[in-house]
Structures are given as C-alpha cells and as structure tokens.
Scaffold this motif. Sequence first.
Motif, PDB file in Angstrom:
ATOM      1  N   ALA A 193      47.749  32.305  38.626  1.00  0.00           N
ATOM      2  CA  ALA A 193      47.860  31.092  37.805  1.00  0.00           C
ATOM      3  C   ALA A 193      48.773  31.303  36.609  1.00  0.00           C
ATOM      4  CB  ALA A 193      46.472  30.654  37.347  1.00  0.00           C
ATOM      5  N   ASN A 194      48.818  32.522  36.107  1.00  0.00           N
ATOM      6  CA  ASN A 194      49.634  32.827  34.919  1.00  0.00           C
ATOM      7  C   ASN A 194      50.975  33.461  35.276  1.00  0.00           C
ATOM      8  OD1 ASN A 194      47.619  31.872  33.150  1.00  0.00           O
ATOM      9  ND2 ASN A 194      46.570  33.865  33.202  1.00  0.00           N
ATOM     10  N   ASN A 195      51.301  33.430  36.585  1.00  0.00           N
ATOM     11  CA  ASN A 195      52.577  33.993  37.045  1.00  0.00           C
ATOM     12  C   ASN A 195      52.725  35.472  36.656  1.00  0.00           C
ATOM     13  OD1 ASN A 195      53.591  31.586  38.251  1.00  0.00           O
ATOM     14  ND2 ASN A 195      54.114  30.808  36.215  1.00  0.00           N
ATOM     15  N   ARG A 196      51.645  36.190  36.738  1.00  0.00           N
ATOM     16  CA  ARG A 196      51.655  37.619  36.451  1.00  0.00           C
ATOM     17  C   ARG A 196      51.791  38.392  37.764  1.00  0.00           C
ATOM     18  NH1 ARG A 196      52.781  38.874  31.552  1.00  0.00           N
ATOM     19  NH2 ARG A 196      51.595  40.834  31.753  1.00  0.00           N
ATOM     20  N   PRO A 197      52.358  39.596  37.739  1.00  0.00           N
ATOM     21  CA  PRO A 197      52.453  40.398  38.973  1.00  0.00           C
ATOM     22  C   PRO A 197      51.061  40.837  39.448  1.00  0.00           C
ATOM     23  CG  PRO A 197      53.151  41.693  37.074  1.00  0.00           C
ATOM     24  CD  PRO A 197      52.968  40.279  36.581  1.00  0.00           C
ATOM     25  N   VAL A 198      50.758  40.531  40.685  1.00  0.00           N
ATOM     26  CA  VAL A 198      49.424  40.848  41.232  1.00  0.00           C
ATOM     27  C   VAL A 198      49.521  41.685  42.505  1.00  0.00           C
ATOM     28  CG1 VAL A 198      48.310  38.805  40.236  1.00  0.00           C
ATOM     29  CG2 VAL A 198      49.409  38.655  42.489  1.00  0.00           C
ATOM     30  N   GLY A 199      50.704  42.220  42.809  1.00  0.00           N
ATOM     31  CA  GLY A 199      50.878  42.983  44.049  1.00  0.00           C
ATOM     32  C   GLY A 199      49.990  44.213  44.115  1.00  0.00           C
ATOM     33  N   TYR A 200      49.970  44.985  43.039  1.00  0.00           N
ATOM     34  CA  TYR A 200      49.150  46.194  43.034  1.00  0.00           C
ATOM     35  C   TYR A 200      47.659  45.853  43.129  1.00  0.00           C
ATOM     36  CZ  TYR A 200      53.207  49.016  41.833  1.00  0.00           C
ATOM     37  OH  TYR A 200      54.425  49.652  41.854  1.00  0.00           O
ATOM     38  N   LEU A 201      47.263  44.777  42.443  1.00  0.00           N
ATOM     39  CA  LEU A 201      45.864  44.372  42.482  1.00  0.00           C
ATOM     40  C   LEU A 201      45.469  43.923  43.889  1.00  0.00           C
ATOM     41  CD1 LEU A 201      43.165  43.784  41.149  1.00  0.00           C
ATOM     42  CD2 LEU A 201      44.079  41.562  40.421  1.00  0.00           C
ATOM     43  N   GLY A 202      46.340  43.149  44.529  1.00  0.00           N
ATOM     44  CA  GLY A 202      46.055  42.718  45.895  1.00  0.00           C
ATOM     45  C   GLY A 202      45.955  43.893  46.852  1.00  0.00           C
ATOM     46  N   ALA A 203      46.866  44.871  46.680  1.00  0.00           N
ATOM     47  CA  ALA A 203      46.827  46.062  47.536  1.00  0.00           C
ATOM     48  C   ALA A 203      45.551  46.855  47.293  1.00  0.00           C
ATOM     49  CB  ALA A 203      48.048  46.935  47.270  1.00  0.00           C
ATOM     50  N   ALA A 204      45.151  46.957  46.011  1.00  0.00           N
ATOM     51  CA  ALA A 204      43.924  47.696  45.691  1.00  0.00           C
ATOM     52  C   ALA A 204      42.709  47.029  46.322  1.00  0.00           C
ATOM     53  CB  ALA A 204      43.758  47.788  44.180  1.00  0.00           C
ATOM     54  N   ILE A 205      42.676  45.686  46.284  1.00  0.00           N
ATOM     55  CA  ILE A 205      41.553  44.968  46.894  1.00  0.00           C
ATOM     56  C   ILE A 205      41.520  45.218  48.397  1.00  0.00           C
ATOM     57  CG2 ILE A 205      40.672  42.673  47.449  1.00  0.00           C
ATOM     58  CD1 ILE A 205      41.634  41.748  44.699  1.00  0.00           C
ATOM     59  N   GLY A 206      42.678  45.120  49.049  1.00  0.00           N
ATOM     60  CA  GLY A 206      42.722  45.333  50.496  1.00  0.00           C
ATOM     61  C   GLY A 206      42.327  46.746  50.890  1.00  0.00           C
ATOM     62  N   VAL A 207      42.900  47.730  50.190  1.00  0.00           N
ATOM     63  CA  VAL A 207      42.570  49.126  50.490  1.00  0.00           C
ATOM     64  C   VAL A 207      41.099  49.399  50.200  1.00  0.00           C
ATOM     65  CG1 VAL A 207      42.989  51.521  49.836  1.00  0.00           C
ATOM     66  CG2 VAL A 207      44.913  49.958  50.153  1.00  0.00           C
ATOM     67  N   GLY A 208      40.602  48.849  49.100  1.00  0.00           N
ATOM     68  CA  GLY A 208      39.195  49.062  48.754  1.00  0.00           C
ATOM     69  C   GLY A 208      38.252  48.516  49.800  1.00  0.00           C
ATOM     70  N   VAL A 262      34.729  43.179  44.608  1.00  0.00           N
ATOM     71  CA  VAL A 262      35.902  42.378  44.977  1.00  0.00           C
ATOM     72  C   VAL A 262      35.700  40.911  44.610  1.00  0.00           C
ATOM     73  CG1 VAL A 262      37.233  41.515  46.946  1.00  0.00           C
ATOM     74  CG2 VAL A 262      36.662  43.938  46.807  1.00  0.00           C
ATOM     75  N   VAL A 263      34.517  40.365  44.952  1.00  0.00           N
ATOM     76  CA  VAL A 263      34.264  38.942  44.723  1.00  0.00           C
ATOM     77  C   VAL A 263      34.107  38.611  43.239  1.00  0.00           C
ATOM     78  CG1 VAL A 263      32.601  37.081  45.125  1.00  0.00           C
ATOM     79  CG2 VAL A 263      33.279  38.579  47.003  1.00  0.00           C
ATOM     80  N   LEU A 264      33.398  39.473  42.509  1.00  0.00           N
ATOM     81  CA  LEU A 264      33.093  39.161  41.111  1.00  0.00           C
ATOM     82  C   LEU A 264      34.161  39.631  40.130  1.00  0.00           C
ATOM     83  CD1 LEU A 264      29.269  40.023  41.064  1.00  0.00           C
ATOM     84  CD2 LEU A 264      30.369  37.795  41.426  1.00  0.00           C
ATOM     85  N   PHE A 265      34.988  40.581  40.558  1.00  0.00           N
ATOM     86  CA  PHE A 265      35.978  41.126  39.632  1.00  0.00           C
ATOM     87  C   PHE A 265      37.405  41.020  40.184  1.00  0.00           C
ATOM     88  CE2 PHE A 265      38.472  44.708  37.946  1.00  0.00           C
ATOM     89  CZ  PHE A 265      38.440  44.402  36.600  1.00  0.00           C
ATOM     90  N   GLY A 266      37.609  41.519  41.383  1.00  0.00           N
ATOM     91  CA  GLY A 266      38.964  41.572  41.926  1.00  0.00           C
ATOM     92  C   GLY A 266      39.573  40.204  42.184  1.00  0.00           C
ATOM     93  N   VAL A 267      38.852  39.352  42.906  1.00  0.00           N
ATOM     94  CA  VAL A 267      39.401  38.037  43.258  1.00  0.00           C
ATOM     95  C   VAL A 267      39.642  37.167  42.026  1.00  0.00           C
ATOM     96  CG1 VAL A 267      38.923  35.877  44.481  1.00  0.00           C
ATOM     97  CG2 VAL A 267      38.497  38.072  45.605  1.00  0.00           C
ATOM     98  N   PRO A 268      38.692  37.058  41.082  1.00  0.00           N
ATOM     99  CA  PRO A 268      38.989  36.265  39.881  1.00  0.00           C
ATOM    100  C   PRO A 268      40.213  36.765  39.127  1.00  0.00           C
ATOM    101  CG  PRO A 268      36.641  36.662  40.043  1.00  0.00           C
ATOM    102  CD  PRO A 268      37.285  37.510  41.085  1.00  0.00           C
ATOM    103  N   ARG A 269      40.357  38.083  38.998  1.00  0.00           N
ATOM    104  CA  ARG A 269      41.530  38.628  38.310  1.00  0.00           C
ATOM    105  C   ARG A 269      42.814  38.302  39.088  1.00  0.00           C
ATOM    106  NH1 ARG A 269      41.707  40.945  33.262  1.00  0.00           N
ATOM    107  NH2 ARG A 269      43.071  42.605  34.029  1.00  0.00           N
ATOM    108  N   PHE A 270      42.711  38.364  40.404  1.00  0.00           N
ATOM    109  CA  PHE A 270      43.861  38.065  41.248  1.00  0.00           C
ATOM    110  C   PHE A 270      44.278  36.606  41.072  1.00  0.00           C
ATOM    111  CE2 PHE A 270      45.881  36.857  45.242  1.00  0.00           C
ATOM    112  CZ  PHE A 270      46.781  37.888  45.428  1.00  0.00           C
ATOM    113  N   LEU A 271      43.321  35.685  41.097  1.00  0.00           N
ATOM    114  CA  LEU A 271      43.619  34.264  40.951  1.00  0.00           C
ATOM    115  C   LEU A 271      44.145  33.952  39.555  1.00  0.00           C
ATOM    116  CD1 LEU A 271      40.552  32.716  42.829  1.00  0.00           C
ATOM    117  CD2 LEU A 271      42.897  33.049  43.677  1.00  0.00           C
ATOM    118  N   THR A 272      43.576  34.614  38.543  1.00  0.00           N
ATOM    119  CA  THR A 272      44.066  34.413  37.180  1.00  0.00           C
ATOM    120  C   THR A 272      45.514  34.876  37.042  1.00  0.00           C
ATOM    121  OG1 THR A 272      41.837  34.680  36.269  1.00  0.00           O
ATOM    122  CG2 THR A 272      43.681  34.982  34.755  1.00  0.00           C
ATOM    123  N   GLY A 273      45.821  35.996  37.653  1.00  0.00           N
ATOM    124  CA  GLY A 273      47.198  36.490  37.616  1.00  0.00           C
ATOM    125  C   GLY A 273      48.158  35.537  38.288  1.00  0.00           C
TER     126      GLY A 273
END
Length: 209
Positions: free
Chosen positions: A152-167, A139-150
């Motif tokens: 910053a770039n105004n990309r949809p991150v809902g599924y990624l956020g849900a995956a991080i929470g469920v994980g 989560v810290v090394l992969f999920g959160v950076p991808r989430f923050l990058t999304g």
Amino acid sequence: LLAAAVAGRVIRFGLRSPGPHPGDEDQALTWEQAAFLAGGYPRVVAATVTRLVAAEALVQDGDTLVRGPGTPAAGFAPVEQAVLSSLPVRARELKPLRDAVEARFGTEAARLEAEGYTLSHGRQFVAGLGAFLPVVLVVVLFGVPRFLTGLANNRPVGYLGAAIGVGLVVGLILAFVGLRRLSRRGQAALWRTRDRHWNLNETIAPGAD
C-alpha cells in the motif's frame, strides 16, 4: 518464523501423548511387539521369517520359500504359524506373508494403539498440524499485514515475500517430515527394549565362529 518452527516441534512432541506410565519400566515387550513398534508390519514379517529360518522351519527352494522338512505342527507363536500356513510363496513376492501377519497380529496392533503405544493416522496428522500452527500464526498475524502495508505504501516487499514463502515451506517440512507413529510411551518402551538387548548389536569380529 524460526522461533515458531522450534515452538512447533515442542508442540508436536507434546501431542505425541501419552508419555510413559508408572510401572512401564517393569514391563517387557514380546519380540512381536518390539518388531511392530520398531517398524510396523514389515518389521514383524522380517522378524518372523528370520526366526523361522533360524529354526530351519522355513527354507528357500530356488526362488520359493517353503516349509522346512520335518517342521513340527506346533510350538510356534501365532504369527509364526500364520506365516507357515501361507507357504509356499515366491521369495520376491512376500505380500501373502504380510497379509497373514496383519490378519493374525491385527488385534494386538489395535491394543497397542488403544493403550497409547502408537498413534493413529489421524492423531499423527493432528500432531503435524499442531506443529505447523505457530508458523501459520506468525505469517497471518505478522508477515501478511506487513506485506500488505508495504504494498500500500509502495515499499519494497520482495525480501519479505520470499521470507514468508520460505518460512511456510520450512515450517511445513519441520512439522510433518519425520513424524513418528510411536507415542512417547511407545518410544520409551522401544528404547528400554533396545537397552536390555544392547549386546545383540555388537559386531561379530571377522573370522569369528
């Protein structure tokens, strides 16, 4: 995340050290030790009461457990003597029996822990943390950076956020739920004892004497 959760379970298994020692297969647990490894002090109390009832040294008088008539003063194991000394007690209030068993068996319980048959609460917690660590790293090394990058770039991150929470929730459950108080050495000793007495698990046929 799934791979991290599986890796965490492998780590948890390794942290339940020590494993079986050479020569352990030649050792036999006493009934008190086997009961303690199987279920802690409540199981020791249950086993002790069962043995005393079978020996007619403990009987029920109404809603009270009392010493059986004509019960000798000697010939019982120390834990059994501790329970007999605590009688009478109400059948639904067995705390005095547990307190007596803990006081008498406490030294042996500490020895089992010192010899690596059981894990202290601290070591159980460390094993759980070790199992949760791979999920946190993902989560810290992969999920959160991808989430923050999304974000910053105004990309949809809902599924990624849900995956991080469920994980995180699933990883936490897999890390701590079902965490055994027995080390791998204690678990092996208990399995050997059950194998040696497998015949006690046979179901008695209805109507058998």
